[in-house]
Design a protein around this motif. Structure first.
Motif, short mmCIF file in Angstrom:
data_model
loop_
_atom_site.label_atom_id
_atom_site.label_comp_id
_atom_site.label_asym_id
_atom_site.label_seq_id
_atom_site.Cartn_x
_atom_site.Cartn_y
_atom_site.Cartn_z
N ARG A 224 0.84 -1.20 0.00
CA ARG A 224 0.00 0.00 0.00
C ARG A 224 0.87 1.25 0.00
N GLN A 225 0.32 2.35 -0.46
CA GLN A 225 1.06 3.60 -0.49
C GLN A 225 1.61 3.92 0.91
N GLY A 226 2.90 4.23 0.98
CA GLY A 226 3.52 4.55 2.26
C GLY A 226 3.94 3.34 3.07
N LEU B 169 -15.96 1.58 -5.40
CA LEU B 169 -14.88 2.51 -5.06
C LEU B 169 -13.76 1.78 -4.32
N ARG B 170 -14.11 0.83 -3.48
CA ARG B 170 -13.10 0.06 -2.75
C ARG B 170 -12.22 -0.74 -3.69
N GLN B 171 -12.76 -1.18 -4.80
CA GLN B 171 -11.99 -1.99 -5.74
C GLN B 171 -11.17 -1.16 -6.71
N LEU B 172 -11.42 0.15 -6.75
CA LEU B 172 -10.72 1.00 -7.71
C LEU B 172 -9.20 0.97 -7.53
N PRO B 173 -8.64 1.05 -6.30
CA PRO B 173 -7.17 1.05 -6.19
C PRO B 173 -6.51 -0.18 -6.79
N GLU B 174 -7.08 -1.35 -6.57
CA GLU B 174 -6.48 -2.56 -7.12
C GLU B 174 -6.59 -2.57 -8.64
N ALA B 175 -7.73 -2.16 -9.16
CA ALA B 175 -7.89 -2.12 -10.62
C ALA B 175 -6.90 -1.13 -11.24
N TRP B 176 -6.68 -0.02 -10.57
CA TRP B 176 -5.72 0.96 -11.08
C TRP B 176 -4.30 0.38 -11.07
N ALA C 94 1.62 -0.77 -9.08
CA ALA C 94 1.74 0.44 -8.27
C ALA C 94 1.19 0.20 -6.87
N PRO C 95 1.85 0.75 -5.83
CA PRO C 95 1.30 0.64 -4.47
C PRO C 95 -0.15 1.10 -4.44
N LEU C 96 -0.97 0.40 -3.67
CA LEU C 96 -2.39 0.70 -3.62
C LEU C 96 -2.62 2.09 -3.03
N LEU C 97 -3.33 2.92 -3.78
CA LEU C 97 -3.63 4.29 -3.36
C LEU C 97 -4.98 4.33 -2.66
N PRO C 98 -5.24 5.36 -1.86
CA PRO C 98 -6.63 5.58 -1.42
C PRO C 98 -7.49 5.81 -2.66
N PHE D 138 -15.60 -21.14 -3.59
CA PHE D 138 -15.17 -19.83 -4.08
C PHE D 138 -13.85 -19.47 -3.41
N LEU D 139 -12.88 -19.03 -4.20
CA LEU D 139 -11.62 -18.52 -3.70
C LEU D 139 -11.66 -17.01 -3.92
N LEU D 140 -11.88 -16.27 -2.84
CA LEU D 140 -12.16 -14.85 -2.93
C LEU D 140 -10.90 -14.02 -2.76
N THR D 141 -10.72 -13.05 -3.63
CA THR D 141 -9.58 -12.15 -3.51
C THR D 141 -10.06 -10.71 -3.65
N PHE D 142 -9.45 -9.84 -2.87
CA PHE D 142 -9.81 -8.42 -2.89
C PHE D 142 -8.77 -7.66 -2.10
N ALA D 143 -8.24 -6.59 -2.67
CA ALA D 143 -7.28 -5.74 -1.97
C ALA D 143 -7.64 -4.29 -2.19
N THR D 144 -7.40 -3.48 -1.18
CA THR D 144 -7.62 -2.04 -1.29
C THR D 144 -6.67 -1.35 -0.35
N HIS D 145 -6.68 -0.03 -0.36
CA HIS D 145 -5.70 0.72 0.44
C HIS D 145 -5.94 0.57 1.94
N ASP D 146 -7.17 0.57 2.35
CA ASP D 146 -7.51 0.53 3.78
C ASP D 146 -7.78 -0.91 4.21
N PRO D 147 -6.94 -1.51 5.06
CA PRO D 147 -7.19 -2.88 5.51
C PRO D 147 -8.52 -3.06 6.21
N ASP D 148 -9.02 -2.00 6.85
CA ASP D 148 -10.32 -2.10 7.52
C ASP D 148 -11.44 -2.25 6.50
N ASP D 149 -11.31 -1.58 5.36
CA ASP D 149 -12.32 -1.73 4.30
C ASP D 149 -12.29 -3.16 3.76
N ARG D 150 -11.10 -3.71 3.60
CA ARG D 150 -11.01 -5.10 3.14
C ARG D 150 -11.64 -6.05 4.14
N LEU D 151 -11.32 -5.89 5.41
CA LEU D 151 -11.87 -6.77 6.43
C LEU D 151 -13.39 -6.64 6.50
#
Length: 347
Positions: A18-20, A236-243, A255-259, A307-320
């Motif tokens: 993630r960024q930073g 919106l949560r999936q946008l950083p990973e797609a970017w 690229a590191p995951l951005l907000p 189902f094998l689920l995958t999802f990443a975003t900048h905020d770990p709390d949003d992922r959880l």
């Protein structure tokens, strides 16, 4: 939801930075996430293999799987996957043998046929673009090492060998046909044309030959899915990973995951936007009802066992939060011991 009953729910994490954040933070985050997934009641937690990709910390999946298994107690742990063209099958068998000896009954070996992302990485790994051509032979050699059937020199049986180890084939190209011929569980991504996906699964089932590892076909569908209170928030949560995926297609670096608010859509090039659109088309998102309906349709079309689920975003709390909502959708009961599979498929 009735159409989703009886399906296992599992997690794949690629350890994106993630960024930073430094890579070590991403890896420690993967271990923390595995404990959270276990507490939510997910069946298995897999890690991935990426070599020389800036922005992805998961370069050594069996090493990371060892850390995950040591930090958890019940959830199955494995790889999604180890890319056999990059490795000597005996060493792979030995690594999984050690993992299984340390954590008996909890280890999965997911293997794939992809080669390095760039020519420089492939050269460093000692593999070229054609290295995937002998994937079937490498799978056979891996199974022989694991099962003690490699009695003739120079193919020794792998040590340690504490018992049968589940082996999954990640489907790319002819992977589904190979899994069917070898009688192995199949892992296939949902981010493709639905008709192509269904055809590959149907071909796998039709050509399946029972084996000591699986008496019947077993299909794991990998899904990039996010759930939030609203469909707009989930998207919106999936946008950083797609970017980051779009950037990797244009620069070779993930690229590191951005907000989400920091994704520079206004200054993106036409090529970046085209890749972004393709990445987002492979994602599934919405509120719980929307995602539940789409997953039920996917299960109906593929007959998915898991189902094998995958999802990443900048905020770990949003992922959880997303994985909590998915766990509720699946009816997972929290930190429970994963139900056992029949001994013939123990996967």
């Amino acid at each position: 939801m009735k159409a989703l009953s009886g399906i296992r729910w599992s997690v794949l994490d690629r350890s994106p930075v993630r960024q930073g954040e430094r890579p070590g933070g991403a890896l420690r985050g993967t271990v923390r996430f595995a404990r959270e997934a276990e507490a939510l009641g997910y069946h298995r937690f897999w890690v991935a293999e990426h070599h020389g990709v800036p922005g992805i910390a998961g370069a050594a999946p069996t090493v990371l799987a060892a850390a995950v298994a040591a930090a958890t107690t019940r959830i199955r742990v494995g790889t999604g996957g180890v890319m056999l063209p990059n490795h000597v099958p005996l060493v792979v068998a030995e690594q999984f043998g050690v993992l299984e000896a340390l954590h008996p009954g909890r280890i999965d070996a997911g293997v794939g046929r992809s080669v390095g992302f760039t020519e420089e990485v492939r050269r460093a790994l000692g593999a070229d673009r054609d290295a995937a051509a002998d994937f079937g032979e490498r799978v056979d050699e891996l199974l022989a090492h694991l099962d003690g059937h490699a009695a003739l020199p120079p193919l020794p049986s792998a040590r340690p060998a504490d018992g049968p180890l589940p082996v999954f084939v990640l489907a790319t190209g002819a992977g589904a046909d190979l899994a069917a011929r070898r009688g192995l569980p199949l892992v296939i991504g949902s981010g493709r044309d639905p008709d192509t996906l269904a055809a590959a699964v149907d071909r796998y089932r039709a050509g399946f030959r029972p084996s000591p590892r699986a008496a019947a076909p077993y299909v794991v569908v990998a899904v990039n899915a996010a759930v939030a209170a609203t469909g707009e928030e989930a998207e919106l949560r999936q946008l950083p990973e797609a970017w980051s995926v779009a950037r990797s297609r244009t620069t070779g670096a993930f690229a590191p995951l951005l907000p989400p608010a920091g994704v520079p859509l206004a200054s993106a090039t036409a090529r970046e936007l085209r890749h972004l659109e393709q990445a987002r088309a492979a994602q599934l998102n919405g509120n719980a009802e929307q995602v539940g309906g789409r997953l039920a349709a996917l299960a109906g079309r593929t007959g998915a066992d898991e189902f094998l689920l995958t999802f990443a975003t900048h905020d770990p709390d949003d992922r959880l939060d997303s994985y909590r909502r998915l766990a509720s959708l699946a009816g997972l009961s929290g930190a429970t011991t994963p139900r056992a599979m029949p001994s013939s498929t123990r996967s």
